[in-house]
Write a protein that holds these residues in place. Sequence first.
Motif, PDB file in Angstrom:
ATOM      1  N   SER A 166       0.923  -1.099   0.093  1.00 14.64           N
ATOM      2  CA  SER A 166      -0.107  -0.163  -0.095  1.00 14.64           C
ATOM      3  C   SER A 166       0.848   1.099  -0.031  1.00 14.64           C
ATOM      4  O   SER A 166       2.112   1.324   0.282  1.00 14.64           O
ATOM      5  N   ALA A 167       0.218   2.298  -0.394  1.00 13.12           N
ATOM      6  CA  ALA A 167       0.991   3.698  -0.515  1.00 13.12           C
ATOM      7  C   ALA A 167       0.170   4.831  -0.062  1.00 13.12           C
ATOM      8  O   ALA A 167      -1.214   4.684  -0.023  1.00 13.12           O
ATOM      9  N   GLU A 168       0.742   5.870   0.404  1.00 14.57           N
ATOM     10  CA  GLU A 168       0.026   7.083   0.761  1.00 14.57           C
ATOM     11  C   GLU A 168       1.186   8.297   0.799  1.00 14.57           C
ATOM     12  O   GLU A 168       2.123   8.158   0.628  1.00 14.57           O
ATOM     13  N   PHE A 169       0.026   9.513   0.480  1.00 12.59           N
ATOM     14  CA  PHE A 169       1.048  10.466   0.270  1.00 12.59           C
ATOM     15  C   PHE A 169       0.324  11.837   0.901  1.00 12.59           C
ATOM     16  O   PHE A 169      -0.891  12.112   0.891  1.00 12.59           O
ATOM     17  N   VAL A 170       0.898  12.270   2.308  1.00 11.17           N
ATOM     18  CA  VAL A 170       0.347  13.130   2.824  1.00 11.17           C
ATOM     19  C   VAL A 170       1.037  14.449   3.040  1.00 11.17           C
ATOM     20  O   VAL A 170       2.239  14.500   3.099  1.00 11.17           O
ATOM     21  N   ILE A 171       0.160  15.587   3.078  1.00 13.36           N
ATOM     22  CA  ILE A 171       1.047  16.933   3.120  1.00 13.36           C
ATOM     23  C   ILE A 171       0.452  17.588   4.190  1.00 13.36           C
ATOM     24  O   ILE A 171      -0.720  17.385   4.714  1.00 13.36           O
ATOM     25  N   GLY A 172       1.317  18.634   4.711  1.00 16.11           N
ATOM     26  CA  GLY A 172       0.488  19.468   5.881  1.00 16.11           C
ATOM     27  C   GLY A 172       1.410  20.842   5.488  1.00 16.11           C
ATOM     28  O   GLY A 172       1.992  21.241   5.188  1.00 16.11           O
ATOM     29  N   TYR A 173       0.270  21.910   6.179  1.00 17.33           N
ATOM     30  CA  TYR A 173       0.862  23.141   6.015  1.00 17.33           C
ATOM     31  C   TYR A 173       0.524  23.918   7.360  1.00 17.33           C
ATOM     32  O   TYR A 173      -0.648  23.896   7.711  1.00 17.33           O
ATOM     33  N   GLY A 174       1.343  24.719   7.549  1.00 18.95           N
ATOM     34  CA  GLY A 174       1.357  25.659   8.629  1.00 18.95           C
ATOM     35  C   GLY A 174       0.406  27.064   8.352  1.00 18.95           C
ATOM     36  O   GLY A 174       1.325  27.755   7.680  1.00 18.95           O
ATOM     37  N   ILE A 175      -0.564  27.306   8.646  1.00 13.05           N
ATOM     38  CA  ILE A 175      -1.194  28.490   8.261  1.00 13.05           C
ATOM     39  C   ILE A 175      -0.984  29.648   9.225  1.00 13.05           C
ATOM     40  O   ILE A 175      -0.694  30.592   8.712  1.00 13.05           O
ATOM     41  N   THR A 176      -1.053  29.174  10.472  1.00 12.60           N
ATOM     42  CA  THR A 176      -0.427  30.273  11.521  1.00 12.60           C
ATOM     43  C   THR A 176       0.371  29.495  12.562  1.00 12.60           C
ATOM     44  O   THR A 176       0.388  28.178  12.333  1.00 12.60           O
ATOM     45  N   PRO A 177       1.017  30.162  13.517  1.00 15.06           N
ATOM     46  CA  PRO A 177       2.049  29.043  14.431  1.00 15.06           C
ATOM     47  C   PRO A 177       1.163  28.348  15.149  1.00 15.06           C
ATOM     48  O   PRO A 177       1.528  27.215  15.676  1.00 15.06           O
ATOM     49  N   ALA A 178      -0.370  28.594  15.271  1.00 16.37           N
ATOM     50  CA  ALA A 178      -0.899  28.110  16.108  1.00 16.37           C
ATOM     51  C   ALA A 178      -2.142  26.986  15.512  1.00 16.37           C
ATOM     52  O   ALA A 178      -3.145  26.478  16.004  1.00 16.37           O
ATOM     53  N   PHE A 179      -1.945  26.967  14.125  1.00 18.23           N
ATOM     54  CA  PHE A 179      -2.992  26.504  13.314  1.00 18.23           C
ATOM     55  C   PHE A 179      -2.569  25.788  11.987  1.00 18.23           C
ATOM     56  O   PHE A 179      -1.893  26.395  11.233  1.00 18.23           O
ATOM     57  N   ASP A 180      -2.526  24.320  11.888  1.00 16.35           N
ATOM     58  CA  ASP A 180      -2.183  23.762  10.775  1.00 16.35           C
ATOM     59  C   ASP A 180      -2.942  22.703  10.057  1.00 16.35           C
ATOM     60  O   ASP A 180      -4.212  22.653  10.954  1.00 16.35           O
ATOM     61  N   LEU A 181      -2.979  22.311   9.111  1.00 10.39           N
ATOM     62  CA  LEU A 181      -3.756  21.568   8.290  1.00 10.39           C
ATOM     63  C   LEU A 181      -3.102  20.315   7.534  1.00 10.39           C
ATOM     64  O   LEU A 181      -2.095  20.654   6.784  1.00 10.39           O
ATOM     65  N   PHE A 182      -3.450  19.179   7.910  1.00 12.02           N
ATOM     66  CA  PHE A 182      -2.713  18.018   7.202  1.00 12.02           C
ATOM     67  C   PHE A 182      -3.962  17.319   6.236  1.00 12.02           C
ATOM     68  O   PHE A 182      -5.093  17.424   6.569  1.00 12.02           O
ATOM     69  N   ALA A 183      -3.578  16.788   5.217  1.00 13.29           N
ATOM     70  CA  ALA A 183      -4.612  16.007   4.305  1.00 13.29           C
ATOM     71  C   ALA A 183      -3.765  15.020   3.680  1.00 13.29           C
ATOM     72  O   ALA A 183      -2.665  15.000   3.410  1.00 13.29           O
ATOM     73  N   ASP A 184      -4.409  13.913   3.525  1.00 15.98           N
ATOM     74  CA  ASP A 184      -4.100  12.594   2.746  1.00 15.98           C
ATOM     75  C   ASP A 184      -4.533  12.769   1.437  1.00 15.98           C
ATOM     76  O   ASP A 184      -5.702  12.706   1.197  1.00 15.98           O
ATOM     77  N   ILE A 185      -3.683  12.923   0.436  1.00 16.96           N
ATOM     78  CA  ILE A 185      -4.115  13.223  -0.892  1.00 16.96           C
ATOM     79  C   ILE A 185      -4.722  12.005  -1.677  1.00 16.96           C
ATOM     80  O   ILE A 185      -5.654  12.036  -2.201  1.00 16.96           O
ATOM     81  N   VAL A 186      -4.008  10.829  -1.257  1.00 22.75           N
ATOM     82  CA  VAL A 186      -4.557   9.381  -1.581  1.00 22.75           C
ATOM     83  C   VAL A 186      -3.825   8.336  -0.869  1.00 22.75           C
ATOM     84  O   VAL A 186      -2.626   8.446  -0.684  1.00 22.75           O
ATOM     85  N   THR A 187      -4.658   7.271  -0.357  1.00 25.57           N
ATOM     86  CA  THR A 187      -4.122   6.099   0.132  1.00 25.57           C
ATOM     87  C   THR A 187      -4.484   5.272  -0.573  1.00 25.57           C
ATOM     88  O   THR A 187      -5.718   4.849  -0.946  1.00 25.57           O
ATOM     89  N   PHE A 188      -3.712   4.160  -1.328  1.00 24.78           N
ATOM     90  CA  PHE A 188      -4.273   2.945  -2.247  1.00 24.78           C
ATOM     91  C   PHE A 188      -3.251   1.754  -2.002  1.00 24.78           C
ATOM     92  O   PHE A 188      -2.071   1.823  -1.601  1.00 24.78           O
ATOM     93  N   THR A 189      -4.071   0.750  -2.502  1.00 28.54           N
ATOM     94  CA  THR A 189      -3.232  -0.578  -2.295  1.00 28.54           C
ATOM     95  C   THR A 189      -3.077  -0.719  -3.936  1.00 28.54           C
ATOM     96  O   THR A 189      -3.802  -0.544  -4.816  1.00 28.54           O
ATOM     97  N   TYR A 190      -1.495  -1.348  -4.255  1.00 29.73           N
ATOM     98  CA  TYR A 190      -1.154  -1.488  -5.662  1.00 29.73           C
ATOM     99  C   TYR A 190      -0.941  -2.851  -5.721  1.00 29.73           C
ATOM    100  O   TYR A 190      -0.306  -3.127  -6.749  1.00 29.73           O
ATOM    101  N   ALA A 191      -0.744  -3.719  -4.820  1.00 32.52           N
ATOM    102  CA  ALA A 191      -0.524  -5.156  -4.790  1.00 32.52           C
ATOM    103  C   ALA A 191      -1.215  -5.888  -3.870  1.00 32.52           C
ATOM    104  O   ALA A 191      -1.149  -5.533  -2.492  1.00 32.52           O
ATOM    105  N   PRO A 192      -1.624  -7.192  -4.038  1.00 33.75           N
ATOM    106  CA  PRO A 192      -1.898  -7.774  -5.069  1.00 33.75           C
ATOM    107  C   PRO A 192      -2.726  -7.128  -6.389  1.00 33.75           C
ATOM    108  O   PRO A 192      -2.839  -7.633  -7.455  1.00 33.75           O
ATOM    109  N   GLU A 193      -3.570  -6.268  -6.009  1.00 32.62           N
ATOM    110  CA  GLU A 193      -4.591  -5.426  -6.778  1.00 32.62           C
ATOM    111  C   GLU A 193      -4.553  -3.979  -6.555  1.00 32.62           C
ATOM    112  O   GLU A 193      -4.345  -3.402  -5.635  1.00 32.62           O
ATOM    113  N   LEU A 194      -4.873  -3.040  -7.592  1.00 31.79           N
ATOM    114  CA  LEU A 194      -4.917  -1.441  -7.213  1.00 31.79           C
ATOM    115  C   LEU A 194      -6.243  -1.159  -7.060  1.00 31.79           C
ATOM    116  O   LEU A 194      -7.287  -1.451  -7.842  1.00 31.79           O
ATOM    117  N   ARG A 195      -6.375  -0.372  -5.726  1.00 32.67           N
ATOM    118  CA  ARG A 195      -7.610   0.087  -5.487  1.00 32.67           C
ATOM    119  C   ARG A 195      -7.160   1.106  -4.469  1.00 32.67           C
ATOM    120  O   ARG A 195      -6.183   1.247  -3.826  1.00 32.67           O
TER     121      ARG A 195
END
Length: 235
Positions: free
Chosen positions: A60-89
Amino acid sequence: MCSRGYSTAACSIFTIILLVTMPGRPFGYSFNAYNEMIGAGKLTVIPATYFSLTPSFEASAEFVIGYGITPAFDLFADIVTFTYAPELRCSQVWIMPRFDLGWNNIAALQIMFENEVPGFSVSIAPQYHFFYENDIVFIEFNAIVTVPVSAPADTVVEAIVAPGWKVSKNALHLFLELDPSYTFGSRFEVTLLPGMCICFARNTHQICVGIPFSDITSGTLNMGVSIWYAGTFRL
């Protein structure tokens, strides 16, 4: 980041080449725990891949990003999590705002959209994150309550505790992550994940590997390999 991290090998290699020359602040230590705030105007990138070796092979694989909007507030997001073996989904995507309560005490709310057959499901997970470090040791602690919107009776209560030792402050970290969880009316599970992080550019970039042992309490031990990169740079 987070059973919260996976991406393709090509994406990981490209990200490492791109970020290793950029100034920033590290974010990754253990595999699943989140720690301190990112910092205003900074972007964190965490690609990862996971291989389940027993009882059957799955990648399986995942790509996560996060951005600091202010010193006291940030935002994370999982762009995509997927399985690529034995099948792609595609497995899931999620978003998580976090709020600094002071002294590395952080409140977060994760909203997850999981791909199921048919359609998809939504879960809401309020979380508490804590992080402490000095020149020798560090500890990450997360507390999580995950509530499936369509089946609240299946709520999961989870903790992530990850102490670590800085063998070399800016070069090598070792950690031992312990993840106990309980699904209401169902089961208690424990995952143990020892690992290490190799640090670059005065610890601003890290390449990490961990060996998760899951289902410890079930009597059927499952093992895998997690590999991830974590780096943060100022935009």
